[in-house]
Design an enzyme around this catalytic site. Structure first.
Site, PDB file in Angstrom:
ATOM      1  N   HIS A  46      46.746  44.833  44.132  1.00 53.42           N
ATOM      2  CA  HIS A  46      46.847  45.521  42.835  1.00 53.42           C
ATOM      3  C   HIS A  46      46.186  44.710  41.717  1.00 53.42           C
ATOM      4  O   HIS A  46      46.067  45.200  40.591  1.00 53.42           O
ATOM      5  CB  HIS A  46      48.300  45.895  42.504  1.00 53.42           C
ATOM      6  CG  HIS A  46      49.203  44.741  42.178  1.00 53.42           C
ATOM      7  ND1 HIS A  46      50.201  44.317  43.025  1.00 53.42           N
ATOM      8  CD2 HIS A  46      49.269  43.929  41.092  1.00 53.42           C
ATOM      9  CE1 HIS A  46      50.836  43.291  42.469  1.00 53.42           C
ATOM     10  NE2 HIS A  46      50.284  43.037  41.290  1.00 53.42           N
ATOM     11  N   ASP A  90      49.600  45.542  50.132  1.00 49.45           N
ATOM     12  CA  ASP A  90      49.210  44.989  48.826  1.00 49.45           C
ATOM     13  C   ASP A  90      48.780  43.523  48.988  1.00 49.45           C
ATOM     14  O   ASP A  90      49.481  42.603  48.590  1.00 49.45           O
ATOM     15  CB  ASP A  90      50.398  45.123  47.862  1.00 49.45           C
ATOM     16  CG  ASP A  90      50.029  44.834  46.413  1.00 49.45           C
ATOM     17  OD1 ASP A  90      48.820  44.722  46.113  1.00 49.45           O
ATOM     18  OD2 ASP A  90      50.956  44.712  45.584  1.00 49.45           O
ATOM     19  N   SER A 177      52.177  38.559  41.390  1.00 50.10           N
ATOM     20  CA  SER A 177      51.372  38.468  42.601  1.00 50.10           C
ATOM     21  C   SER A 177      51.201  37.049  43.116  1.00 50.10           C
ATOM     22  O   SER A 177      50.296  36.772  43.863  1.00 50.10           O
ATOM     23  CB  SER A 177      49.997  39.065  42.366  1.00 50.10           C
ATOM     24  OG  SER A 177      49.427  38.471  41.223  1.00 50.10           O
TER      25      SER A 177
END
EC number: 3.4.21.39
Length: 220
Positions: A46, A90, A177
């Site tokens: 993402h 992801d 992340s």
């Protein structure tokens, strides 16, 4: 991230990478990532964008230090099955324009062999420059927080949660992340959580993606 966390000891996490992203819309976004080899950074899919610059050796991302290494990304390897709607798969690998110099403040984080499957109840740490509370913007200094690995049913209210692909953790907040470390090994990548930062949160399970990771590293 990183709600309820504390500031990391400066340069105690030399594998951390700060990502400055120019999005497809031309705006700036920021993510965390981590150096897995001299040429590759791992992060969440993402975080993909038009252009990414990586800063290694940073603690406070607004206070430039001699330890910094700023390197452009030449190629973004987004997992082929990444779905921005379900946020499954992801994971992304970033190839750096030049190899990072390994120093006391810049180093790599080992990935475990594929067979490693961690049991619920294990305490882990999430690291990153994410939000420190729901109202705050991102943190300038690296933060970390202890999280417990939960049983999969704790994440079943997320309709797209899949225990094989993901880890269900106590909470971190969005904008990060960064890695999830269990016994000093990268086991997950912060993926998503509730908008109000209530637990639990979902991390990409790195072990599932080892064949793809190995293939990208080998071919590039």
């Amino acid at each position: 991230e990183i709600i309820g966390g504390t500031e990391s000891k400066p340069h105690s996490r030399p594998y951390m990478a700060h990502l400055k992203i120019i999005t497809k819309q031309g705006t700036f976004a920021y993510c965390g990532g981590f150096l897995i080899s001299r040429e590759f950074v791992m992060t969440a899919a993402h975080c993909k964008g038009r252009h990414i610059t990586v800063t290694l050796g940073a603690h406070d991302v607004v206070k430039k230090e001699s330890t910094w290494q700023k390197i452009d990304v030449v190629k973004q390897f987004v997992h082929p099955n990444y779905n921005s709607y379900t946020i499954r798969h992801d994971v992304m690998l970033l190839k750096l324009k030049e190899k990072a110099n390994l120093t006391l403040t810049v180093g790599t984080l080992p990935l475990l062999p594929q067979s490693n499957f961690i049991p619920p109840g294990r305490m882990c740490r999430a690291v990153g420059w994410g939000k420190t509370s729901v109202k705050e913007s991102h943190s300038n200094v690296l933060q970390e927080v202890k999280l417990r690995l939960l049983d999969p049913p704790a994440c079943q209210h997320f309709p797209d949660f899949n225990h094989n692909l993901q880890l269900c953790m106590g909470t971190v907040f969005k904008g990060d992340s960064g890695p999830l470390l269990c016994a000093r090994v990268a086991q997950g990548i912060a993926s998503y959580a509730h908008k109000n930062a209530m637990p639990p949160s979902v991390f990409t399970r790195i072990s599932y993606y080892r064949p793809w990771i190995n293939k990208v590293l080998k071919e590039n």
